[in-house]
Scaffold this motif. Sequence first.
Motif, PDB file in Angstrom:
ATOM      1  N   THR A  74       0.859  -1.190   0.000  1.00 17.43           N
ATOM      2  CA  THR A  74       0.000   0.000   0.000  1.00 17.43           C
ATOM      3  C   THR A  74       0.894   1.239   0.000  1.00 17.43           C
ATOM      4  O   THR A  74       1.281   1.739   1.061  1.00 17.43           O
ATOM      5  CB  THR A  74      -0.927   0.026   1.231  1.00 17.43           C
ATOM      6  OG1 THR A  74      -1.622  -1.222   1.333  1.00 17.43           O
ATOM      7  CG2 THR A  74      -1.948   1.151   1.116  1.00 17.43           C
ATOM      8  N   ALA A  96      -2.873   5.613   4.629  1.00 13.34           N
ATOM      9  CA  ALA A  96      -3.791   4.475   4.584  1.00 13.34           C
ATOM     10  C   ALA A  96      -4.163   3.996   5.978  1.00 13.34           C
ATOM     11  O   ALA A  96      -4.912   3.026   6.115  1.00 13.34           O
ATOM     12  CB  ALA A  96      -3.173   3.324   3.793  1.00 13.34           C
ATOM     13  N   ASP A  97      -3.606   4.656   7.024  1.00 13.01           N
ATOM     14  CA  ASP A  97      -3.887   4.267   8.410  1.00 13.01           C
ATOM     15  C   ASP A  97      -3.561   2.793   8.637  1.00 13.01           C
ATOM     16  O   ASP A  97      -4.383   2.012   9.138  1.00 13.01           O
ATOM     17  CB  ASP A  97      -5.357   4.545   8.764  1.00 13.01           C
ATOM     18  CG  ASP A  97      -5.687   6.030   8.748  1.00 13.01           C
ATOM     19  OD1 ASP A  97      -4.811   6.828   9.106  1.00 13.01           O
ATOM     20  OD2 ASP A  97      -6.810   6.382   8.352  1.00 13.01           O
ATOM     21  N   ARG A  98      -2.320   2.440   8.309  1.00 10.48           N
ATOM     22  CA  ARG A  98      -1.893   1.041   8.464  1.00 10.48           C
ATOM     23  C   ARG A  98      -0.459   0.951   8.998  1.00 10.48           C
ATOM     24  O   ARG A  98       0.327   1.880   8.881  1.00 10.48           O
ATOM     25  CB  ARG A  98      -1.958   0.296   7.123  1.00 10.48           C
ATOM     26  CG  ARG A  98      -3.362   0.066   6.610  1.00 10.48           C
ATOM     27  CD  ARG A  98      -3.357  -0.647   5.281  1.00 10.48           C
ATOM     28  NE  ARG A  98      -4.715  -0.867   4.784  1.00 10.48           N
ATOM     29  CZ  ARG A  98      -5.014  -1.403   3.620  1.00 10.48           C
ATOM     30  NH1 ARG A  98      -4.047  -1.792   2.792  1.00 10.48           N
ATOM     31  NH2 ARG A  98      -6.277  -1.559   3.250  1.00 10.48           N
ATOM     32  N   GLU A 111       0.030  -6.555   6.745  1.00 15.20           N
ATOM     33  CA  GLU A 111      -0.477  -5.246   7.130  1.00 15.20           C
ATOM     34  C   GLU A 111      -1.552  -5.340   8.206  1.00 15.20           C
ATOM     35  O   GLU A 111      -2.278  -6.340   8.274  1.00 15.20           O
ATOM     36  CB  GLU A 111      -1.061  -4.506   5.913  1.00 15.20           C
ATOM     37  CG  GLU A 111      -0.042  -4.120   4.867  1.00 15.20           C
ATOM     38  CD  GLU A 111      -0.682  -3.306   3.749  1.00 15.20           C
ATOM     39  OE1 GLU A 111      -1.815  -3.639   3.342  1.00 15.20           O
ATOM     40  OE2 GLU A 111      -0.064  -2.323   3.288  1.00 15.20           O
ATOM     41  N   TRP A 112      -1.658  -4.307   9.026  1.00 12.03           N
ATOM     42  CA  TRP A 112      -2.704  -4.189  10.035  1.00 12.03           C
ATOM     43  C   TRP A 112      -3.375  -2.826   9.894  1.00 12.03           C
ATOM     44  O   TRP A 112      -2.703  -1.806   9.694  1.00 12.03           O
ATOM     45  CB  TRP A 112      -2.125  -4.300  11.451  1.00 12.03           C
ATOM     46  CG  TRP A 112      -1.573  -5.640  11.788  1.00 12.03           C
ATOM     47  CD1 TRP A 112      -2.215  -6.678  12.414  1.00 12.03           C
ATOM     48  CD2 TRP A 112      -0.234  -6.109  11.532  1.00 12.03           C
ATOM     49  NE1 TRP A 112      -1.375  -7.749  12.563  1.00 12.03           N
ATOM     50  CE2 TRP A 112      -0.143  -7.430  12.032  1.00 12.03           C
ATOM     51  CE3 TRP A 112       0.899  -5.542  10.943  1.00 12.03           C
ATOM     52  CZ2 TRP A 112       1.014  -8.182  11.954  1.00 12.03           C
ATOM     53  CZ3 TRP A 112       2.062  -6.293  10.857  1.00 12.03           C
ATOM     54  CH2 TRP A 112       2.110  -7.592  11.366  1.00 12.03           C
ATOM     55  N   ASP A 113      -4.687  -2.794  10.023  1.00 10.39           N
ATOM     56  CA  ASP A 113      -5.429  -1.545   9.958  1.00 10.39           C
ATOM     57  C   ASP A 113      -5.429  -0.853  11.317  1.00 10.39           C
ATOM     58  O   ASP A 113      -5.540  -1.501  12.368  1.00 10.39           O
ATOM     59  CB  ASP A 113      -6.878  -1.789   9.535  1.00 10.39           C
ATOM     60  CG  ASP A 113      -6.998  -2.179   8.066  1.00 10.39           C
ATOM     61  OD1 ASP A 113      -6.223  -1.634   7.256  1.00 10.39           O
ATOM     62  OD2 ASP A 113      -7.852  -3.033   7.741  1.00 10.39           O
ATOM     63  N   PRO A 116      -9.375   4.845  11.758  1.00 10.48           N
ATOM     64  CA  PRO A 116      -9.411   5.850  10.690  1.00 10.48           C
ATOM     65  C   PRO A 116      -8.968   7.218  11.188  1.00 10.48           C
ATOM     66  O   PRO A 116      -9.351   7.653  12.279  1.00 10.48           O
ATOM     67  CB  PRO A 116     -10.895   5.869  10.294  1.00 10.48           C
ATOM     68  CG  PRO A 116     -11.417   4.519  10.677  1.00 10.48           C
ATOM     69  CD  PRO A 116     -10.671   4.164  11.933  1.00 10.48           C
TER      70      PRO A 116
END
Length: 356
Positions: A74, A96-98, A111-113, A116
């Motif tokens: 990303t 991307a807030d990851r 990846e981890w979220d 927001p």
Amino acid sequence: MASEAIGRAFDSRRARHTDSVRLRAEVAMRSSTPLLAIPLFLCSVGVFAGGSNYGVVPGTNPLAGKITEWPVPTPKFARDPAPGPDGNIYITVMFADRIARFDVKTQKFNEWDLPPGAHPHGLLVDKAGKVWYSGNGNGTIGELDTVSGKVIEHKTPSGGSPHTLVIDDAGAIWFTNQSGSVGRLDRASGKITEYKMSGGPYGLTLDKRGNVWVCRMGADKMGIIDSKTGKISELYMGPGSQPRRVAAAPDGTLWVTLYGIGKLAHIDPATAKVVKEYEMPAGENGGPYAVTVDGSGRVFASEIRKDTVAMPDPKTEQFLVFPLPSRNVGIRKAIVDAQGRLWYMGSHSGRLGMIE
């Protein structure tokens, strides 16, 4: 920073793995001295991860000049790599807030979220493998459990825009806040203590006495916090210097990129004085940005406008220059891992790179 909010055209091509070649072929030499002949800063190794206090002791590698890059999954302003105790490299994906992790053995990303609007900026990984990051977009310091994916956010008292963070020997996390402060997070209690500081606090590091050194980019000064008393002092770096990033060397000295005048400064924290300033290869137009130090004391600084990483020889005051394989890379942070490999993240190119 405004420059970081500008949209970029991110490169999503497959990984470019360069062939292993020696420095005479891959490194533009600003000095006739071979890399292995450069005198090292001979000193004991402290707990300075990549010279920037991330809890992993940096190693030493002779650096044959091989550069490898991998596109991140990303590429939305990925930035600020940090080593983990598992040997892998972690990065933030700001827009991307990851959080992403690069497995060095399999060469794959996970990846981890995050919540927001967090817009993670800096990060570090503690000894237990938990990821700590600065929520530049929502005024938090976050902790990510990579096993469960659970995120806990610690709100900073004054909100603002947390930026760069480091961890001290006692496990407390220190961080800059671009809105005008430096914070200390006690991980056990979750309490955050703030110290007001003008000049848009940016990069920071810790000296051997545990004092906090802060790049006050907008004030042309280094801010200094006595971690025991909380007393704040400063060191003026000269008009237009714009100190951006700072790294601690194993001998206890500090290295600072002076973004505004194209120089690299060497500081003795014991006397709070500048020992020497070195003009970077590209001069005042190169934009010296990231700086890091390996286990032997060798210093590496990026020139963000020239797509290069440069290493000074303190005796000759000349530099060895590593030209990067990509263009418009955008290195804002670089680190050295436990094996002595230099890692950088190209925020503009969307590529994670390694020099070995």
